[in-house]
Each structure stands twice: as C-alpha cells, then as structure tokens.
Design an enzyme around this catalytic site. Sequence first.
Site, PDB file in Angstrom:
ATOM      1  N   SER A  69      34.726 -21.962  -0.107  1.00 50.49           N
ATOM      2  CA  SER A  69      33.451 -21.666  -0.761  1.00 50.49           C
ATOM      3  C   SER A  69      33.124 -22.677  -1.850  1.00 50.49           C
ATOM      4  O   SER A  69      32.032 -23.262  -1.868  1.00 50.49           O
ATOM      5  CB  SER A  69      33.474 -20.251  -1.346  1.00 50.49           C
ATOM      6  OG  SER A  69      34.450 -20.132  -2.369  1.00 50.49           O
ATOM      7  N   ASP A  70      34.063 -22.907  -2.778  1.00 54.00           N
ATOM      8  CA  ASP A  70      33.736 -23.807  -3.888  1.00 54.00           C
ATOM      9  C   ASP A  70      33.692 -25.260  -3.455  1.00 54.00           C
ATOM     10  O   ASP A  70      32.931 -26.054  -4.006  1.00 54.00           O
ATOM     11  CB  ASP A  70      34.694 -23.607  -5.063  1.00 54.00           C
ATOM     12  CG  ASP A  70      36.155 -23.709  -4.676  1.00 54.00           C
ATOM     13  OD1 ASP A  70      36.467 -23.812  -3.481  1.00 54.00           O
ATOM     14  OD2 ASP A  70      37.004 -23.661  -5.594  1.00 54.00           O
ATOM     15  N   CYS A  71      34.492 -25.636  -2.461  1.00 52.12           N
ATOM     16  CA  CYS A  71      34.438 -27.015  -1.953  1.00 52.12           C
ATOM     17  C   CYS A  71      33.115 -27.264  -1.235  1.00 52.12           C
ATOM     18  O   CYS A  71      32.503 -28.335  -1.376  1.00 52.12           O
ATOM     19  CB  CYS A  71      35.604 -27.278  -1.020  1.00 52.12           C
ATOM     20  SG  CYS A  71      37.210 -27.111  -1.813  1.00 52.12           S
ATOM     21  N   GLU A  75      30.521 -27.470  -4.116  1.00 52.65           N
ATOM     22  CA  GLU A  75      30.551 -28.734  -4.862  1.00 52.65           C
ATOM     23  C   GLU A  75      30.118 -29.900  -3.971  1.00 52.65           C
ATOM     24  O   GLU A  75      29.482 -30.847  -4.440  1.00 52.65           O
ATOM     25  CB  GLU A  75      31.946 -28.988  -5.431  1.00 52.65           C
ATOM     26  CG  GLU A  75      32.436 -27.936  -6.418  1.00 52.65           C
ATOM     27  CD  GLU A  75      31.584 -27.813  -7.680  1.00 52.65           C
ATOM     28  OE1 GLU A  75      30.735 -28.693  -7.928  1.00 52.65           O
ATOM     29  OE2 GLU A  75      31.757 -26.824  -8.417  1.00 52.65           O
TER      30      GLU A  75
END
Length: 960
Positions: free
Chosen positions: A666-668, A671
């Site tokens: 999710s965060d990759c 970003e």
Amino acid sequence: MECVAAGLCGISLSTYTSKSRSVPGWAYAKSTVTVVGLGCGQLLVTTPLSFVAVSSGTAVALLSAGRWDNARAEISPRWEAHGAGATRGVSEAWAVALVWSIGGVWSRVALAIFSKSRAACCVVSIGAIALALSRGVSHPGGARKRRIERQPDWKPGPRRGPRAGWRFASGTESHAVTNARAEEGVKLSGEPAGRQIWYFVEEDEGEVTASFDPSVNPNASDRILRAQRVAAYGHPEEEEEEEEEESAAAGAKSPRDALRRGFMFYRMLQSEDGHWAGDYGGPHFLSPGLVISWYVTGKQDRVLDARQREAMMLYYRNHQQSDGGWGTHIESPSTMFGSTLTYVALRLLGASPTDETAKRGLEFILKHGGATYTSSWAKFGLCVLGVMDWDGHESVPPEMWLLPAWCPFHPCRMWCHARMVYLPMSYLWGKRWVYPFAETDELILALRRELYDADSHVDYAAIPWTKTRSLVAPTDDYSPVHPLMRFAQRFLSWYERSAVLGPLRRIARRRGIAFAAQYVHAEDLQTNYVDIGPVNKAWNMLIAFDDEERPDAADAFARHALRVPDYLWVAEDGMKMQGYNGSQCWDASFAAQALVESRLGDDPELRECAVRTFEFLEKTQILSTETSRATPAWDYEAPENRERWFRHASKGGWPFSTSAHGWPISDCTAEGLKSVLALSRLDCVKDAALSLDRLADAVDVILALQNYDGGWATYENNRGYGWYEALNPSEVFGDIMIDYGYVECSMASAGALKRFHLAYPTHRANEIAKALRRANAFIKSIQRADGSWYGSWGCCFTYACWFGIEGLVDTGEDPYTSPSIKRACDFLLSEQRPNGGWGEDFTSCFDKAYAADGMRAYGDQCGAAVVNTSWALLGLMCGRCADAAAVQRGIDYLKARQLKSGDWPQEGISGVFNRACGITYTAYRNVFPLWALARYVNAYAPSSSSSSSSSSSSSSSEHS
C-alpha cells in the site's frame, strides 16, 4: 429483557467481527450499533421467533451468494470489480444488509441461550459490551513492561574488509552478468530495472577495501558501493570521507547551499537504471537459512560460490560480540536465535571446531542451555539439516491449507510474510524432510555432538525431543507463546500421535503437501523466483530441489539459483543477506519527492537525475510494462488465480523493491504514485508522464487496500482478528499474525489519493473523499495520549509522527487549529536534544517507549542523529510548528553534520520490522536530510514569520 440483550449482543458481535471494507464508517459507530441492536431486540419481542430465524438465515444466504474474495478477505457482490475496492453505494448497502442479517441470526441464537440461563445473558452481554468498547486491533498499544536490558558489545579494533575485486551491477548489466553464468536454456525473467547484485572479478592488488569496527558502529556505511559509484561518475577525488572527519564549517553554508551540495553528491550514487542502490541488511538470521539450503542441496557453486562463501564467513566473524554470540540483528545483544544459526552456518562454510570464532560461538550457545533453547525458526533449520530431530519442533501441519477459506483458522488469513514462511515450512515439516546424508556426513554428526553438551557426552538419539519443543532462552523470548497457542500445540501433538486418526491424517497429509507444493510453485512464478523474502526464498529453493512433480522440475532449482545474488550485499563488513531483494523503489520514491520539493529537478545539473528516476519508477510499476507482462506472473493476475492463491490485485501497484519481485504494498504504491505525479510537473519529465489508465490502476490498488477500520495495512487487507496474535508461535517477533493498519501506510495512501484527486478531480471522486474521511478518523484513533504515534517500520516515534502529522494534513486537518497536530508537534518539541537534533535508537521500537538516551551509541554525543532529526523536522514543518526557533536549530544541526562531500555520516540503524528486528537503510542518511532542507527552504522558512491564512494555505500546499 432477554430479547433486548440478545438483539444488542447479536448486532454488536456481527458488526465488530466484520472484516468487510465495504461497510461504511457510520455502520460501525456505537450509536448506530445500539439503535440497530435495540430494533433487533424489539423485532424478537413482536415477531414469531421461527420467522426471525428463517428470514434472517435466508437473507444471509442470498446476500452472501457472491464469491468469497480472498484478495480482500470479504464477501462481495458478484458484479463488484475484483480488487478495485468496493466502496460504491450499492456495495455499501449490500454489505450493511449482510452484516445486520448475520446479526439477526446471532441474536436468535443468543435469545435461545438467554431464555434458558440468566447467567449466560449477563456473561454474554458483558462480553458484547467489552467488545464494543475495546480498542481497535491496529492500535499498537503502549510501552512494554519487559524492556530490553542487555546491550550489544564488541571487542574494540578494526576488522578486515572483504577481498578487493567485488563489483556492483544493476539493471540490464546485472541480467547480462547472471545470464552469462547460467546453464544453457535457463535465463532470468522479469523486468531488469532495479535489480542489484555483486560479483567477483580478478582481484586488484592496488584496490583497498575499507575496514570495519563494530565497537564504533556495527552499521556498515556502504563505502565500497559509494566509492565505485562516485568513481564511475568521474569524480574519484570526491569519494566519501571517513565519518570521523570534521564537517565543513556550518556557519559558511546556508540551508540552500547545503541542499544543493547534498543533491550534487547524491546524484553520483544513482545507478544507470535510475534507482539508488544500498545496503538493506541487518538481520543475522537470514543468511544461515540460505547456507543450510546450499549445504543440503549438494553444496553447489551455482548457489554460493567460493568467493561468496568466503565473504559470508568474514561477515560472521566481523559481527561476533564480546560474549561470543551474535544478535538477532546487528544492534541486538547476543541471542540464541542469532548465535545458533550463525555458528552452524560458520561450520557448514568450513570453519573448524578449533577456529577461535567458532569456539567462542559454541561457548555462548552451551552457556545458554544448548541448541534446544534456540527459537522455533532456528530449530526448523536445524531439523532440515539433520542436527535436531523433527520431534523437537512444534507441528506445522500442511493439511491446514485444505480448510475452507471461510474457516477462521485457514492460513490465508495470516499476514502474507508469516503465511509465506510457514507455507514451505509446512511442506518440509509434513514430509519430515532431512538432509539425505545426515547419518553419514561427518560434519553433521559432529554438530550433533557439539550443539547440546560442552563435553560432547550427550547421546543425541537419547535426547527427549518432544520435551524440548517449548524450550526457549530468555534472550529470545520477545513474544512468549500464549497459553492458547500452547493448547493448540498440545492438541496438534495429540493429533500426530492418534492411531485412530492415522488413516485420515495420512490422506490429508498427502493432499496438504501437494497443495503446499503447488502454492510454492505459484509463488515462485509470480515473483520470477525472487519470492517475497529471504526466509521463504531459501526454503522454496529447497522445495524446488525436492519436488520432482512440479511442472518446471527440470530447471526450477537452476532458476532459483539465478536469483540468489538478488539478496546478497557486499559492504565493508563482508557479505550479508538482505531483508528483501533491496529497497529500490521505496528509496527512489522518497528521493524523487525530495528532488521535486527542492525545486532543483529542472536544474541543468540535476535534470538527468530527475529523468532517470522517473524512468525507473515507470518501469517498476507492477505488470505495467511489456517485459513484466511477458512472464508467468501476468497469468496469475487473472481473478481465478488470485482467488486460488490468496493474492491481492497486483497490476498497477508499486513494490518495495523491483517489478520482478511482484508484490505490491500500500505505502510503496502510494509513494510511487506520489512520485510520478510530482515528477510529471517538471519540464524535463512532463512529456513522458504516465497515462491516466496507469495512474488509475494504482488508485484502484490503494482504494482496495483500505481496511474496514479506515486504515491501510501493508500487502493485503486485514483478513483475521486481534486474537490471532495469541497464536503467534515465533517467540522472537511481535504482531506478525495479521496485516494490521499502520500510521505509515495510512498517511502514504491517503496522501497519494489526495494528490491524485487534485490532478484528476472527477475520477472516483466520491470514493476518494470517503476514503480520506475514514483515514483521518483512523490516524487519530491510533495516536497516543502524549501526541505521538508508534512507528512500526522505522525507528520510531519521530518517524511515525512525521507520517501522522502529514497524514492528518492530507486528510483535511488544518495544521493551525488541529488539536491532534498540535499535540504531535508538542511531543516532538519535547524530545529535541540540546544541540537541536533528535535521536532514537532501536530500543524505541523494541520497548515501545522513546529511547531515553536518544541515539547516543551511534549518533552524536548528545544522542541526536541526522535521520531522526529530518523526520522530526518534516513533521513539524508540515504541521506549521509555531516554534520557528526549534525548527531553525534542527536545520542548523543538519548543516553542521553534513560532510564536505555533501554526504552525511552513517549512524545507527533506522529501520525495523516485526517490533523486534532492526534493518538497514543506508539511503536514509541522504534522502531525508535533503527533503527536510528542501521543505525548509521552499515552504517553511518563507512563511514561518507570517501567520496570515493566505500564507498558511500556500505553504501547506507546497509539499502536496
């Protein structure tokens, strides 16, 4: 009375155990649950109970007629787009109706119990109330009662660095190097962008490699890589200085000068394919698993050649501590987990029992009770090698994979990293796989004598193995096995011994092993034989060696061997196995955002750097290029395959490392999306901007990954429940059983949705708005009373506070008026060190409490460090901190710590996973100081003296 209690209990139970992210937030509100529960109770009073039972049961059957979607672990309508996020109105109505219908069934069952027992009515009612008032499972909790007390210690003095002759290669060059050494007909698959390997060439006697002294700092600073990259750029005279060298006079530089100097240095480190390579090592327990796999599969050079084995032995020697042991990771005090595995690896690689390092290592092991007191993951490797009997390891039955997916105990509900480790373990445990020559191999027989008794008098065959299963040294017992799990282990032990169940067990065992083998094969193909991480990489490779029935049996092991270098890293401390195949995409996305925020992206001297970064990120988006789609991984993206192998949608996401790895996070993804959107605003990139279709694929992945509680987990939605953690068998790690929601993932995902919405305001606008509202509530719900957030993936509170503050701003909080943001800023200000910096070491993560001495051990004398300082500054500036003097002192600290080259010194470990294990990010010492300086120069400083709303609006949007 009974009807009211039954109605409240039924609706509470159904609502608070729901995992469906389609249920809107208002349906979870306690007031809603109370009203609906009272209404259900009234229905039980006025309607025939048989009618209630039949109607609610029929409704459940009809509403759950849609397929079980393992990609989101929820029941969804058949027409809902698979993996795109079910947040539309029709889906919400469907999900709410289903949850309340299930509540009706539970209410009817509760009434049947309550009518027979008033005591049951009271007990269940109290339980339902406690459930309703309980804290969400994603809240990481407060400080631990059991703090880390021991400290690591090394004998002072420099150690020898690796032999000269190691060369770094990335991208297409790395593929060429590997394929040139491969067997005929076996080549690498997948996108080459971001791949990073080390290979040995002829030794250059004139080349000198850096020495290493862990007593000063056990964190290697990547001097070998950085020297090679700077030399390749054409500036060998600008190689990194020794960290002890005095930095340039701080008073002679402005923040803008420091910013530019930092980027001019950092651009030299960029690889040709656009990413920044770096050490992602730290854990000591990873490479021994690979060594064991290498040994039991025939000690083949195509897995580990002589130079690699020599460099790995050097790493083990360099990190041995004064007490003879090795830690779980480089900053950990010695543990049985790290020491037992490292000692065994040393011996397998050729160290004799009289070798001084081996002698001291064995002394530590025996002093702490012998190998039976190591943790379960280490015991597993010993069993495979044949130096521990399988009766000494707890059950890992492969038939668990045969349970129906809706069963609460199906392994598909586990966090994917734990699931993918216990998957190959279940295969090998189910077969009781042992090194075929264990009974005749002299080294194995010697280890059987050495590991259990100082005088080698213990009869290995006479050890009561079943009684040793639950033994674990206090040094390793971070998460003591819960009584519930102890009961489950005893039950499984009985199940294994039962003669009555024998025939059924043997049938189920064969089928379970077969399914596990197929699942391992699917994981190999979906990841181009990289696999999700180093632990399952080693065991999956062993299964490829053993399983002769898999479709690619002829070359599966060879393909695995080609991907071993993806995990190996060379630095001044030797060769280590990384915690992933790198952090390439993660590091590049932060560097991209820092570059854009610096307003230097279109600078003639940095334009090429920006373009190459964008090109790397474009190629790294999963299953979005022709090369990535020309692999078997593309076939596994089909819904039926994702259903079968419990995978979330991958297409359009971004990975932590490389496209070939194939697991989106999710965060990759967030970003990555933020980075390509930011870079696309540059003149040098805008003509190559990604299409809306590709950006929308990323948005679909992010929306689908939002959990039912409004937060975002890592790879998948939370498929399980908080009580799953009581089934954690690992001993050495915490909170590994389910994919919790994290402040880091939630901030990143919400920020990406916000930036996408600003660029494309009509695309899924309502769903994005709802997602941001739910994210705001979630981030507030996990904030501590002191204003901080606990960091689960970085050290620790400074890291999480940056994410928390920026997440609240991105989800609509006004930084000037938000109480939550003010409390977070006040917390950060309270932890500022006397010299203006901030610092924390790994103990903040382990203890869940801010490190009292900051990073005194590996930072500066005041306990401050550049990475923690940068995180704190990013949070304070985003939160429009009114204490401009405190921010200025932090900026001055970064300027003062900058080296003459523009680099910053390597300090303590900055990453963490599973609460108890540190991990290295050497790029952080460059990326985050640059980003903090960029934000100060272009957003905070120009308006820090103004309190007008127009200034605040302008400045707060600078980093959007």
